[in-house]
Scaffold this active site. Sequence first.
Site, short mmCIF file in Angstrom:
data_model
loop_
_atom_site.label_atom_id
_atom_site.label_comp_id
_atom_site.label_asym_id
_atom_site.label_seq_id
_atom_site.Cartn_x
_atom_site.Cartn_y
_atom_site.Cartn_z
N SER A 148 -6.01 0.78 5.09
CA SER A 148 -6.81 0.06 4.09
C SER A 148 -7.21 -1.30 4.63
O SER A 148 -6.36 -2.09 5.05
CB SER A 148 -5.99 -0.13 2.80
OG SER A 148 -6.67 -1.00 1.91
N ASP A 169 -12.56 -6.52 -4.04
CA ASP A 169 -13.20 -5.70 -5.05
C ASP A 169 -13.71 -6.64 -6.13
O ASP A 169 -12.93 -7.37 -6.74
CB ASP A 169 -12.22 -4.69 -5.65
CG ASP A 169 -11.73 -3.67 -4.63
OD1 ASP A 169 -12.47 -3.41 -3.66
OD2 ASP A 169 -10.62 -3.14 -4.80
N TRP A 173 -18.23 -1.56 -5.75
CA TRP A 173 -17.46 -2.77 -6.02
C TRP A 173 -16.77 -3.37 -4.79
O TRP A 173 -16.30 -4.49 -4.84
CB TRP A 173 -16.38 -2.47 -7.06
CG TRP A 173 -15.41 -1.41 -6.59
CD1 TRP A 173 -14.30 -1.61 -5.82
CD2 TRP A 173 -15.49 -0.01 -6.81
NE1 TRP A 173 -13.67 -0.41 -5.56
CE2 TRP A 173 -14.39 0.59 -6.16
CE3 TRP A 173 -16.38 0.81 -7.51
CZ2 TRP A 173 -14.16 1.97 -6.19
CZ3 TRP A 173 -16.14 2.17 -7.53
CH2 TRP A 173 -15.05 2.74 -6.88
N HIS A 174 -16.69 -2.61 -3.72
CA HIS A 174 -15.89 -3.02 -2.56
C HIS A 174 -16.75 -3.76 -1.54
O HIS A 174 -17.61 -3.16 -0.89
CB HIS A 174 -15.25 -1.79 -1.91
CG HIS A 174 -14.35 -2.11 -0.75
ND1 HIS A 174 -12.98 -2.03 -0.82
CD2 HIS A 174 -14.62 -2.53 0.50
CE1 HIS A 174 -12.45 -2.36 0.35
NE2 HIS A 174 -13.45 -2.67 1.17
N GLN A 211 0.84 -1.20 0.00
CA GLN A 211 0.00 0.00 0.00
C GLN A 211 0.87 1.25 0.00
O GLN A 211 0.57 2.24 -0.67
CB GLN A 211 -0.92 0.00 1.22
CG GLN A 211 -1.97 1.09 1.22
CD GLN A 211 -3.10 0.84 0.22
OE1 GLN A 211 -3.21 -0.25 -0.33
NE2 GLN A 211 -3.91 1.84 -0.01
N HIS A 223 -8.06 -3.76 3.01
CA HIS A 223 -7.56 -4.83 2.15
C HIS A 223 -6.43 -5.57 2.87
O HIS A 223 -6.14 -6.72 2.56
CB HIS A 223 -7.04 -4.26 0.83
CG HIS A 223 -8.12 -4.01 -0.18
ND1 HIS A 223 -8.71 -5.03 -0.89
CD2 HIS A 223 -8.73 -2.87 -0.58
CE1 HIS A 223 -9.63 -4.52 -1.71
NE2 HIS A 223 -9.66 -3.21 -1.53
N GLU A 254 -18.66 3.23 -3.10
CA GLU A 254 -17.93 2.31 -3.96
C GLU A 254 -18.81 1.08 -4.21
O GLU A 254 -19.07 0.30 -3.29
CB GLU A 254 -16.60 1.89 -3.32
CG GLU A 254 -15.63 3.04 -3.19
CD GLU A 254 -14.25 2.61 -2.73
OE1 GLU A 254 -13.34 3.46 -2.76
OE2 GLU A 254 -14.08 1.44 -2.33
#
Length: 254
Positions: A156, A165, A221-222, A121, A158, A219
Amino acid sequence: MKYKNIILSCMGVVVLGVGGGYIMQRQHHATSSVSSTSSSRASESSQKVDLPDTAKADNATLILVNKQHVLDHELDFEKSEMNGIQYSQEIDGPLRKFLNDAKKAGHPATLVSGYRSKKYQEQVLNENVQQNINNGMTESEAKKATHAVIQTPGASEHQTGLAVDVMTDEYWKQYHQLESDSDKTEGQKWLIKHAPDYGFVLRYPKSEAAKKSTGIDYESWHFRYVGVENAKYMTKHKLTLEEYDDLIQGQSTK
């Protein structure tokens, strides 16, 4: 609105082709702190229905990661992989079923991004700063622009391996971009509607209240794994993870 894309790969190496883990995406907005609106909305919702049994402060799948709750170290978890993209082994079954059922319903989708380390990141952030400088910005301007669209290392989710995503092929194969208007397609609508059935929530919903709570723009897509019971509860009561965490923390202090 169109956003400038950043080409990434989960392992820090660009791989050509979607099947090999090709990633092109807009990073999360790093914005202001969580609003007090979260607490008030969460308190109101807590009186409607009892929280699920899995809504516990020690439930690792509910870990909250954002600008106010930063991970300063890598988490220890087993990883699974799909098309060169890694994510937590814990979500492997639910994720595969989610994507398989989407395909059966006539809405095949692509896993675009999964786990990203803190180090990676940081690499993404630094490269974007340099790109902005190369485009004519001063260093100060470049950093400001980068921090407006990319989460700082450790902020993040992630990094948890629980966030993915996912984009409907209907949109992804045509544009290769992660954009909010993908929700106009039947495929992305299906993903958003049915995600809770597999334990996922749309992490950054489309509302001003949600944006105030998360500090991040919508968002489409997340998706974030929280478990089926929690996902359905959060979706029913229109709660962000920040608001749900407030409820859980409040419950644990009683």
